[in-house]
Scaffold this motif. Structure first.
Motif, PDB file in Angstrom:
ATOM      1  N   LEU A   1       6.596  17.437  18.990  1.00 53.33           N
ATOM      2  CA  LEU A   1       6.088  17.116  20.325  1.00 53.33           C
ATOM      3  C   LEU A   1       5.036  18.139  20.752  1.00 53.33           C
ATOM      4  O   LEU A   1       5.100  19.310  20.370  1.00 53.33           O
ATOM      5  CB  LEU A   1       7.223  17.092  21.349  1.00 53.33           C
ATOM      6  N   GLU A   2       4.092  17.691  21.548  1.00 51.21           N
ATOM      7  CA  GLU A   2       3.072  18.580  22.114  1.00 51.21           C
ATOM      8  C   GLU A   2       3.690  19.341  23.282  1.00 51.21           C
ATOM      9  O   GLU A   2       4.266  18.735  24.184  1.00 51.21           O
ATOM     10  CB  GLU A   2       1.882  17.749  22.586  1.00 51.21           C
ATOM     11  N   ILE A   3       3.569  20.667  23.292  1.00 54.87           N
ATOM     12  CA  ILE A   3       4.192  21.508  24.310  1.00 54.87           C
ATOM     13  C   ILE A   3       3.180  21.844  25.407  1.00 54.87           C
ATOM     14  O   ILE A   3       2.094  22.358  25.123  1.00 54.87           O
ATOM     15  CB  ILE A   3       4.746  22.811  23.709  1.00 54.87           C
ATOM     16  N   CYS A   4       3.560  21.565  26.649  1.00 50.98           N
ATOM     17  CA  CYS A   4       2.719  21.886  27.811  1.00 50.98           C
ATOM     18  C   CYS A   4       3.544  22.759  28.761  1.00 50.98           C
ATOM     19  O   CYS A   4       4.618  22.342  29.209  1.00 50.98           O
ATOM     20  CB  CYS A   4       2.268  20.624  28.531  1.00 50.98           C
ATOM     21  N   ARG A   5       3.048  23.955  29.055  1.00 48.29           N
ATOM     22  CA  ARG A   5       3.786  24.900  29.891  1.00 48.29           C
ATOM     23  C   ARG A   5       3.074  25.101  31.231  1.00 48.29           C
ATOM     24  O   ARG A   5       1.860  25.308  31.265  1.00 48.29           O
ATOM     25  CB  ARG A   5       3.921  26.255  29.193  1.00 48.29           C
TER      26      ARG A   5
ATOM     27  N   LEU B   1      -2.223  14.293  22.984  1.00 53.77           N
ATOM     28  CA  LEU B   1      -3.480  14.102  22.256  1.00 53.77           C
ATOM     29  C   LEU B   1      -3.273  14.122  20.751  1.00 53.77           C
ATOM     30  O   LEU B   1      -3.876  13.339  20.020  1.00 53.77           O
ATOM     31  CB  LEU B   1      -4.471  15.194  22.663  1.00 53.77           C
ATOM     32  N   PHE B   2      -2.429  15.035  20.272  1.00 53.69           N
ATOM     33  CA  PHE B   2      -2.276  15.217  18.829  1.00 53.69           C
ATOM     34  C   PHE B   2      -0.822  15.075  18.389  1.00 53.69           C
ATOM     35  O   PHE B   2      -0.443  15.592  17.338  1.00 53.69           O
ATOM     36  CB  PHE B   2      -2.815  16.582  18.408  1.00 53.69           C
ATOM     37  N   ALA B   3      -0.015  14.384  19.173  1.00 59.65           N
ATOM     38  CA  ALA B   3       1.395  14.202  18.832  1.00 59.65           C
ATOM     39  C   ALA B   3       1.875  12.876  19.403  1.00 59.65           C
ATOM     40  O   ALA B   3       1.172  12.233  20.198  1.00 59.65           O
ATOM     41  CB  ALA B   3       2.230  15.353  19.380  1.00 59.65           C
TER      42      ALA B   3
END
Length: 218
Positions: free
Chosen positions: A58-62, A84-86
């Motif tokens: 998963l793409e991680i957003c903090r 975008l990439f996951a």
């Protein structure tokens, strides 16, 4: 807090242990909401979930609402958009209470509406929500529960003996946590030493964990 209430309430470390077991078994929920003043548990829950999500690709957003560079616009974009990439995103929102509590200067009703919509339809994403304080009847809390998510009360551990047990200091939650954590770190620690450590450091799990880690290194 009376004795009956203490017996009924699950200790945060027990919830954390259940979470570790579920993540280890491959179970990843759509939302994890941890609210309470003990930052150690909030940080540990976020660390475990994000680690599992990252391992799943998963793409991680903090985001941290109290960080000087926090951008509500970027946070809303991450909640609205797709990865975008996951295949999906894992979005961490720390200091959530400042954005969803009406008495806070940073309160945003539009953000609350967006967050509730995302909780209702996660679309494969994972939300990790952390707050120092959030009322049990708050709409976000109710929505997280309705979504089948993890809702954990990250309270401070009791630093006095419970009403039952004759005031035995070994029954103090904080002392018991120190002993359990010492065993996990393979540190030799007697109950009287754990009690002394708690009295010296205070009710701060991060600081106690740091002391135990120093013991381990020595």
């Amino acid at each position: 807090m009376n004795g009956e209430a203490k017996k009924k309430e699950e200790a945060p470390q027990q919830a954390l242990a259940r979470l570790e077991r579920e993540l280890g078994a491959g179970k990843l929920a759509s939302v994890y909401l941890c609210s309470g003043e003990e930052r150690y548990f909030r940080a540990r829950i976020a660390e475990l979930v994000l680690g599992t999500a990252q391992a799943r690709g998963l793409e991680i957003c903090r985001h941290d609402a109290k960080h000087p560079e926090f951008s509500l616009l970027r946070l809303c974009d991450d909640l609205r958009g797709n990865a975008l990439f996951a295949a999906a995103r894992c979005v961490l929102i720390q200091s959530l209470g400042t954005l969803v509590t009406k008495t806070q200067r940073e309160y945003s009703p539009a953000f609350v509406e967006l967050l509730l919509a995302r909780l209702a339809k996660p679309g494969g994403s994972v939300l990790v929500l952390a707050s120092e304080s959030l009322r049990a009847d708050h709409a976000v809390m109710k929505a997280a529960s309705a979504a089948g998510g993890w809702v954990v009360h990250c309270r401070k551990l009791w630093d006095t003996p419970p009403p039952w047990g004759g005031g035995d200091p070994n029954r103090i939650e904080l002392v018991a946590w120190c002993l359990d954590r010492a065993r996990a770190l393979r540190v030799r620690l007697r109950a009287d030493e754990a009690l002394y450590l708690v009295q010296a450091v205070g009710n701060d799990l991060a600081a106690l964990d740091g002391e135990l880690e120093r013991f381990r290194q020595r």
